[in-house]
Write a protein that holds these residues in place. Structure first.
Motif, short mmCIF file in Angstrom:
data_model
loop_
_atom_site.label_atom_id
_atom_site.label_comp_id
_atom_site.label_asym_id
_atom_site.label_seq_id
_atom_site.Cartn_x
_atom_site.Cartn_y
_atom_site.Cartn_z
N UNK A 23 0.61 -1.23 -0.15
CA UNK A 23 -0.14 0.00 -0.04
C UNK A 23 0.93 1.19 -0.06
N UNK A 24 2.11 1.10 0.73
CA UNK A 24 2.78 2.46 0.77
C UNK A 24 3.66 2.59 -0.70
N UNK A 25 4.04 1.44 -1.22
CA UNK A 25 4.56 1.66 -2.54
C UNK A 25 3.40 2.23 -3.73
N UNK A 26 2.28 1.76 -3.65
CA UNK A 26 1.24 2.38 -4.36
C UNK A 26 1.18 3.87 -4.05
N UNK A 27 1.23 4.35 -2.96
CA UNK A 27 1.00 5.63 -2.56
C UNK A 27 2.16 6.32 -3.06
N UNK A 28 3.42 5.97 -2.89
CA UNK A 28 4.68 6.26 -3.41
C UNK A 28 4.48 6.64 -5.11
N UNK A 29 4.14 5.56 -5.81
CA UNK A 29 3.88 5.64 -7.21
C UNK A 29 3.03 6.86 -7.66
N UNK A 30 2.16 7.13 -6.87
CA UNK A 30 1.17 8.30 -7.23
C UNK A 30 2.11 9.60 -7.08
N UNK A 31 2.94 9.86 -5.73
CA UNK A 31 3.78 10.69 -5.72
C UNK A 31 4.81 11.12 -6.75
N UNK A 32 5.22 9.86 -7.16
CA UNK A 32 6.36 10.15 -8.22
C UNK A 32 5.78 10.43 -9.53
#
Length: 404
Positions: A120-129
């Protein structure tokens, strides 16, 4: 002064997260699945832990290497952009574990982390990138950290509204990742508009080295993105629809770039960046619909249509954004993530309206649990899927204005 600002902010943010982790974060007991029931679209409770960790590895590699290398095509900012991407990933994962943990994994005063919370944290990180791609070269690392701080919080709020409160199915993130990330970044770019920035053209790949990075980034997309789109979908003994649909969409969108780009541009040979953009668009369109009954030919059609968007967008829409709306989209996130994400949301809405128990069988309870339980009709589910689009756009634009 800017060096000391970056050093000081990194130090303060890291100390803050260490303190919060010490107070709230604990590992999930190995003998239980953790508070999975609080997570929307959660099918992890039916999976063995041995399958979660390879899936987390693929998702993390995609966020770190796939997105990190994708921004290297900018001739002036390439290598610095990769460094900033790694900085964003390093902080966003920690902050997302905390913010998402309070909503999804909070139990008895503690946040219990495991493979699921890290995905879930990686999904969020992808959106920020994705958001950072709209402003690369225009903001410094300190501002990138502030963007990440607010972006993670707003992403989690949008995801919670859509997946938990509205019961929307968006396992691969057409709305929550691609659409939100793109328009959040675009609104930041609009607020940061300055006249001399508007006159400067976007930096393009100008040599062999950026093309090499684009090649490697595109290969990472092909290898790991199907795992990214299917990381939270059902597996058990069911066919991995999300994986297969993503691969079909990838193939068709890539072919679409070879169909349209030679017509729109004078170059006899396609640049690697154009193939990279088409690949991303094909994956964005499958974010919501990937786990649904798209059918193989439907995935090919959706992928082909999404692959047409980047060349058309860069040729016709990007100049309008820059000249009339004063939005300088450095990496073209509007064409690569925003519009394909919207197309994916519309496709998911259509498929939700057509969902029946006969077509889905036992999978209906896992893809559309409220429909399977009888508490919501397929039409009602489709309406919720459709309403999620303006909500995401509203939160992304308002949040982008605030952050900018």
């Amino acid at each position: 002064a800017s060096r000391f600002q970056l050093s000081g902010l990194c130090f303060l943010l890291q100390i803050l997260t260490i303190i919060l982790f010490a107070v709230f974060v604990r590992y999930s007991p190995e003998s239980s699945s953790g508070p999975c029931f609080q997570q929307p679209n959660c099918s992890w409770k039916n999976q063995d832990s041995g399958f979660q960790h390879p899936r987390f590895r693929d998702v993390h590699l995609q966020a770190l290497l796939g997105f990190g290398l994708l921004v290297a095509f900018l001739g002036r900012y390439g290598l610095g952009s990769v460094a900033i991407s790694i900085l964003v990933v390093a902080f966003a994962i920690q902050w997302a574990v905390l913010i998402q943990g309070f909503l999804y994994f909070f139990l008895n005063g503690k946040i219990y982390v495991g493979a699921q919370s890290m995905v879930s944290a990686d999904f969020c990180t992808a959106a920020i990138l994705i958001s950072t791609g709209a402003v690369l070269g225009r903001v410094n690392p300190v501002q990138m950290l502030l963007l990440t701080l607010l972006g993670v919080t707003l992403f989690t709020l949008n995801e919670y509204i859509l997946l938990s409160l509205m019961g929307v199915s968006d396992s691969g993130g057409s709305l929550t990742i691609h659409t939100f990330g793109a328009y959040f970044g675009l609104m930041i770019s609009r607020i940061l508009h300055q006249l001399h920035m508007d006159r400067r053209k976007e930096q393009q790949d100008t040599g062999h080295q950026p093309d090499v990075f684009a090649v490697v980034g595109t290969i990472y997309l092909w290898i790991f993105w199907p795992s990214f789109t299917s990381a939270t979908t059902v597996r058990n003994n069911a066919e991995p629809w999300a994986v297969l649909n993503t691969y079909f969409s990838l193939a068709a969108s890539t072919l679409a770039s070879f169909v349209l780009s030679p017509v729109l541009y004078e170059e006899s040979t396609l640049r690697m960046v154009q193939i990279q953009d088409a690949t991303l668009a094909g994956m964005a369109v499958m974010g919501m619909a990937g786990e649904m009954l798209v059918t193989p030919f439907g995935a090919l059609i959706a992928g082909f249509l999404s692959g047409l968007i980047p060349p058309l967008g860069f040729r016709f829409l990007t100049p309008i954004l820059r000249s009339r709306l004063k939005i300088q989209d450095m990496c073209g996130v509007h064409n690569v993530h925003g519009l394909p994400g919207i197309l994916g949301a519309l496709l998911g809405t259509l498929l939700a309206a057509l969902a029946t128990a006969d077509a889905y069988g036992g999978r209906l309870e896992l893809v559309f649990p409220l429909v399977a339980q009888g508490s919501r009709t397929a039409t009602h589910q489709a309406l919720c899927q459709l309403c999620a689009l303006p909500i995401t756009l509203l939160l992304a634009t308002l949040g982008g204005c605030l952050t900018g």
